[in-house]
Design a protein around this motif. Structure first.
Motif, PDB file in Angstrom:
ATOM      1  N   LEU A 182       0.831  -1.211   0.000  1.00  0.00           N
ATOM      2  CA  LEU A 182       0.000   0.000   0.000  1.00  0.00           C
ATOM      3  C   LEU A 182       0.863   1.257   0.000  1.00  0.00           C
ATOM      4  O   LEU A 182       0.548   2.251  -0.664  1.00  0.00           O
ATOM      5  CB  LEU A 182      -0.924  -0.013   1.214  1.00  0.00           C
ATOM      6  CG  LEU A 182      -2.052  -1.046   1.173  1.00  0.00           C
ATOM      7  CD1 LEU A 182      -2.677  -1.214   2.560  1.00  0.00           C
ATOM      8  CD2 LEU A 182      -3.107  -0.655   0.151  1.00  0.00           C
ATOM      9  N   ALA A 222       2.217   1.919  -3.314  1.00  0.00           N
ATOM     10  CA  ALA A 222       1.180   2.448  -4.204  1.00  0.00           C
ATOM     11  C   ALA A 222       0.904   3.917  -3.948  1.00  0.00           C
ATOM     12  O   ALA A 222       0.018   4.512  -4.576  1.00  0.00           O
ATOM     13  CB  ALA A 222      -0.101   1.634  -4.040  1.00  0.00           C
ATOM     14  N   ILE A 275      -5.068  -3.595  -3.442  1.00  0.00           N
ATOM     15  CA  ILE A 275      -4.975  -2.132  -3.481  1.00  0.00           C
ATOM     16  C   ILE A 275      -6.221  -1.529  -4.126  1.00  0.00           C
ATOM     17  O   ILE A 275      -6.789  -0.545  -3.629  1.00  0.00           O
ATOM     18  CB  ILE A 275      -3.699  -1.699  -4.238  1.00  0.00           C
ATOM     19  CG1 ILE A 275      -2.453  -2.090  -3.430  1.00  0.00           C
ATOM     20  CG2 ILE A 275      -3.703  -0.191  -4.508  1.00  0.00           C
ATOM     21  CD1 ILE A 275      -1.157  -1.950  -4.200  1.00  0.00           C
ATOM     22  N   GLU A 284      -8.847   0.975  -2.122  1.00  0.00           N
ATOM     23  CA  GLU A 284      -9.118   2.311  -2.659  1.00  0.00           C
ATOM     24  C   GLU A 284     -10.590   2.458  -3.049  1.00  0.00           C
ATOM     25  O   GLU A 284     -11.177   3.547  -2.908  1.00  0.00           O
ATOM     26  CB  GLU A 284      -8.212   2.581  -3.863  1.00  0.00           C
ATOM     27  CG  GLU A 284      -6.741   2.677  -3.497  1.00  0.00           C
ATOM     28  CD  GLU A 284      -5.819   2.806  -4.699  1.00  0.00           C
ATOM     29  OE1 GLU A 284      -4.628   3.102  -4.512  1.00  0.00           O
ATOM     30  OE2 GLU A 284      -6.301   2.588  -5.844  1.00  0.00           O
TER      31      GLU A 284
END
Length: 523
Positions: free
Chosen positions: A48, A51, A454, A458
């Motif tokens: 994460l 990212a 991810i 999100e």
């Protein structure tokens, strides 16, 4: 020059994509004092952060190295792992293989309440929760006998994302209303595969009921008590349990059997596994110098080979000595008296990188889920020696899928049992072929598991907790969910109809008898 420009351009492009992604503040809660659990939590947290997100992780371990520039903060629960090691030292984990099924429930209750209380009581956690400036866009909590920790999401007024380290199971299914028929979905404590015999289904159904009663009548109330001991103004735990926006599952159809999943339950099994890196020179030379291949032997991070009884260690060494293959053995002591020349021992080994080497022919393991996932990823056959937890169930699944065999801990007392199992797996090509097929299934996905995790995290943030994924089943009382009230109504109406018909029949019979008596009297 062309390569440098390409690399530079790629870096700028990736940086541009990250900049486009809204940086969210995420809290990742993985306090369990087991290295395997931490490996999952830290892999997710680092993924994460890579990212572009700002990640804070609560854990019992510290990360050895963090890529410079990542927004990655650790709330280290110092003393936790040392305490657990002390407890494990006082008990022989290898003897846990004989613990009766029914005794596993109170053991897990006790362990879960202990980790929950110590986490809430830790000064660093109290400081984190007292800080008025702490804000998070989502809270990810490992769902492992610590349900009171869902309080973190409530406290920070953030969507709750649960992470199940063992896939879909009774601990998470009830929290989101996911169906789990015990006719073919074994309880994690029962050690069965999905193909159960009649009597296994009987026992599985019974244990499912016992496990559910334990959860609702003993474990949840215990967690609720701990919650209000440290946070008196917290809501009842029943108001926290069923607010999961998302459940991330450490599973995949390649590692387990297919089960029903609701839209907010996402498989990300294999997210922590990476392609094998180049091995250290000594290991690389040892593996590549093995003309007949290599066997890798490890009992994981909690179980330690050095604690095996002397007779079993000797049986293993005699077996390894008789093999033409070389053996790499994770052995937690510098010395192993009588070690054969074809055996290499080490306290720590890069398991993933070893399994990824093409000259590794067999993996002997306890059958933990992380080891199972890694061996499937790399397509290596498995000989399991399951001891406790989900290890026996994992072993049975690998047998069912045709790339594994299992030998009980008790059978290690006989040298011939070990040799027979190893020889069968090394000479029968079906194990290798099936392992490669399982690996193909794992790799054949539209996205990498980490990318999937991810995206959905999100997604939950973008959609303010994604309430549209919530099933209506969670709005029902437990007796409504299983239609107990409907059955009670149908049975009651049926009984009422039978009583009315019976009454009418008696009245008709009485009238008929009266008429008959009158006719007889007149005659």
């Amino acid at each position: 020059m062309y390569t440098m420009r390409s690399t530079s351009g790629l870096f700028v492009f990736v940086a541009f994509l990250i900049a486009l992604t809204k940086c969210s503040r995420l809290l990742v809660v993985f306090p369990m004092e087991a290295p395997s659990h931490y490996n999952l939590g830290s892999s997710l947290a680092k993924g994460l952060a890579e990212a572009g997100h700002d990640v804070t992780i609560i854990a019992s371990f510290k990360e050895k190295s963090i890529t410079k520039g990542l927004k990655y903060r650790e709330v280290y629960l110092d003393g936790f792992y040392e305490e657990r090691k002390k407890q494990f030292k006082e008990m022989n984990l290898f003897k846990m293989t004989n613990i009766p099924m029914i005794m596993r429930l109170p053991f897990m209750n006790s362990m879960g309440n202990d980790i929950t209380e110590r986490t809430f009581a830790h000064p660093k956690i109290q400081k984190l929760l007292d800080d008025q400036n702490e804000k998070f866009d989502a809270v990810i909590v490992e769902n492992f006998i610590n349900d009171a920790m869902k309080y973190f999401a409530y406290h920070f007024k953030a969507p709750l994302i649960s992470f199940s380290p063992v896939g879909a199971n009774a601990w998470v299914n009830i929290l989101v209303g996911n169906p789990a028929p015990p006719s073919y979905i074994p309880n994690a404590f029962m050690d069965y595969s999905s193909q159960m015999t009649f009597f296994e289904r009987v026992l599985n159904n019974l244990f499912d009921v016992i496990s559910s009663l334990n959860t609702h009548l003993i474990f949840f109330p215990g967690q609720n008590k701990i919650l209000h001991k440290y946070f008196p103004n917290a809501p009842d735990i029943s108001d926290l349990l069923y607010n999961n926006s998302l459940v991330l599952l450490n599973s995949h159809v390649s590692t387990t059997f297919p089960v029903p999943l609701l839209p907010n339950m996402i498989n990300i099994g294999g997210f922590h596994v990476k392609p094998a890196k180049t091995l250290p020179k000594d290991l690389k030379d040892f593996i590549e110098g093995a003309k007949h291949g290599v066997i890798y032997f490890s009992m994981g991070s909690n179980l330690q080979s050095k604690d095996l009884p002397e007779n079993i260690r000797n049986n293993l060494m005699n077996t390894f000595k008789s093999l033409k293959e070389r053996v790499i053995w994770k052995f937690e002591d510098e010395n192993l008296p009588g070690k054969p020349n074809n055996v290499l021992i080490s306290k720590w080994l890069p398991q993933n990188d070893i399994l990824g080497h093409p000259n590794v022919k067999l993996f002997i393991t306890h059958g933990g889920l992380l080891s199972t996932t890694e061996t499937i990823y790399h397509g290596v056959p498995v000989l399991t020696i399951p001891i406790f937890g989900d290890q026996k169930m994992n072993a049975n699944q690998m047998i069912q899928h045709g790339f594994g065999q299992s030998i009980s801990y008790e059978d290690l007392n006989e040298e011939n049992n070990i040799r027979t199992a190893i020889n069968e797996m090394l000479t029968n090509t079906k194990y290798k072929n099936n392992a490669k097929q399982r690996s193909k299934i794992m790799h054949d996905q539209p996205n990498k598991p980490m990318d999937t995790a991810i995206f959905w995290i999100e997604y939950v943030i973008r959609h303010n907790g994604a309430p549209h994924l919530r099933t209506a089943g969670l709005d029902l009382a437990w007796y409504q969910y299983i239609s107990l009230d409907v059955y009670a109504f149908v049975i009651s109406v049926s009984i009422l109809v039978v009583l009315i018909l019976s009454k009418l029949f008696k009245i008709c019979c009485r009238k008929t008898k009266t008429k008959t008596d009158k006719v007889k009297k007149n005659n």
